[in-house]
Design an enzyme around this catalytic site. Sequence first.
Site, PDB file in Angstrom:
ATOM      1  N   TYR A 102       0.832  -1.203   0.000  1.00 21.81           N
ATOM      2  CA  TYR A 102       0.000   0.000   0.000  1.00 21.81           C
ATOM      3  C   TYR A 102       0.870   1.258   0.000  1.00 21.81           C
ATOM      4  O   TYR A 102       0.677   2.156  -0.823  1.00 21.81           O
ATOM      5  CB  TYR A 102      -0.933  -0.022   1.207  1.00 21.81           C
ATOM      6  CG  TYR A 102      -1.857   1.159   1.312  1.00 21.81           C
ATOM      7  CD1 TYR A 102      -2.959   1.271   0.475  1.00 21.81           C
ATOM      8  CD2 TYR A 102      -1.638   2.166   2.245  1.00 21.81           C
ATOM      9  CE1 TYR A 102      -3.822   2.352   0.577  1.00 21.81           C
ATOM     10  CE2 TYR A 102      -2.496   3.255   2.350  1.00 21.81           C
ATOM     11  CZ  TYR A 102      -3.579   3.341   1.515  1.00 21.81           C
ATOM     12  OH  TYR A 102      -4.429   4.422   1.619  1.00 21.81           O
ATOM     13  N   LYS A 106       1.272   4.199  -2.911  1.00 21.81           N
ATOM     14  CA  LYS A 106       0.947   5.589  -2.592  1.00 21.81           C
ATOM     15  C   LYS A 106       2.162   6.499  -2.784  1.00 21.81           C
ATOM     16  O   LYS A 106       2.016   7.651  -3.207  1.00 21.81           O
ATOM     17  CB  LYS A 106       0.398   5.698  -1.162  1.00 21.81           C
ATOM     18  CG  LYS A 106      -0.940   4.998  -0.983  1.00 21.81           C
ATOM     19  CD  LYS A 106      -1.995   5.582  -1.910  1.00 21.81           C
ATOM     20  CE  LYS A 106      -3.370   5.016  -1.656  1.00 21.81           C
ATOM     21  NZ  LYS A 106      -4.418   5.709  -2.405  1.00 21.81           N
ATOM     22  N   SER A 137     -12.450   2.823   6.799  1.00 22.11           N
ATOM     23  CA  SER A 137     -12.978   2.400   5.509  1.00 22.11           C
ATOM     24  C   SER A 137     -13.564   0.999   5.637  1.00 22.11           C
ATOM     25  O   SER A 137     -13.319   0.290   6.597  1.00 22.11           O
ATOM     26  CB  SER A 137     -11.894   2.440   4.431  1.00 22.11           C
ATOM     27  OG  SER A 137     -10.830   1.585   4.761  1.00 22.11           O
TER      28      SER A 137
END
Length: 153
Positions: A102, A106, A137
């Site tokens: 991740y 990013k 989320s």
Amino acid sequence: TYAPKLILLDISDINCIQDVAKEILNCYGCVDILINNASMKVKGAVQSISLELDKKIMDANYFGPITLTKAILPNMISRRTGQIVLINSIQGKIGIPFRAAYAASKHAAVGFFDCLRAEMEEFDISVSTVNPTFICSYHRQPAPGNWEASIWK
């Protein structure tokens, strides 16, 4: 004013993005503001995350937004106006344990959009990157051995 139109897009499916961008431009003629906000993440130790999953994360978080941006960009450049926004993550600036795929995706996105910002200045196109801290989320709890269910969308 325009009537809203729902267009479904899986941002990790790079092959369909160009067609979706064409559909949007054919319908409305232009895009004034493009907000790249889709994301996918996974939590796990580097050695336990497969290369296949690393690629899925990179497709969704890096290749998807840049592919969509590149598809819309010529229209903005020809009109010499527009705004592109990347909703990214603080993990695009710092690495966090158990979030390597991740964070890497990013970081890559931040690098791309930082370069794009400098390149688009001459065309009066604004490029912004927003890097919020942790957010709540949707998450599905995985069944044992089911890595795909450990993806956060």
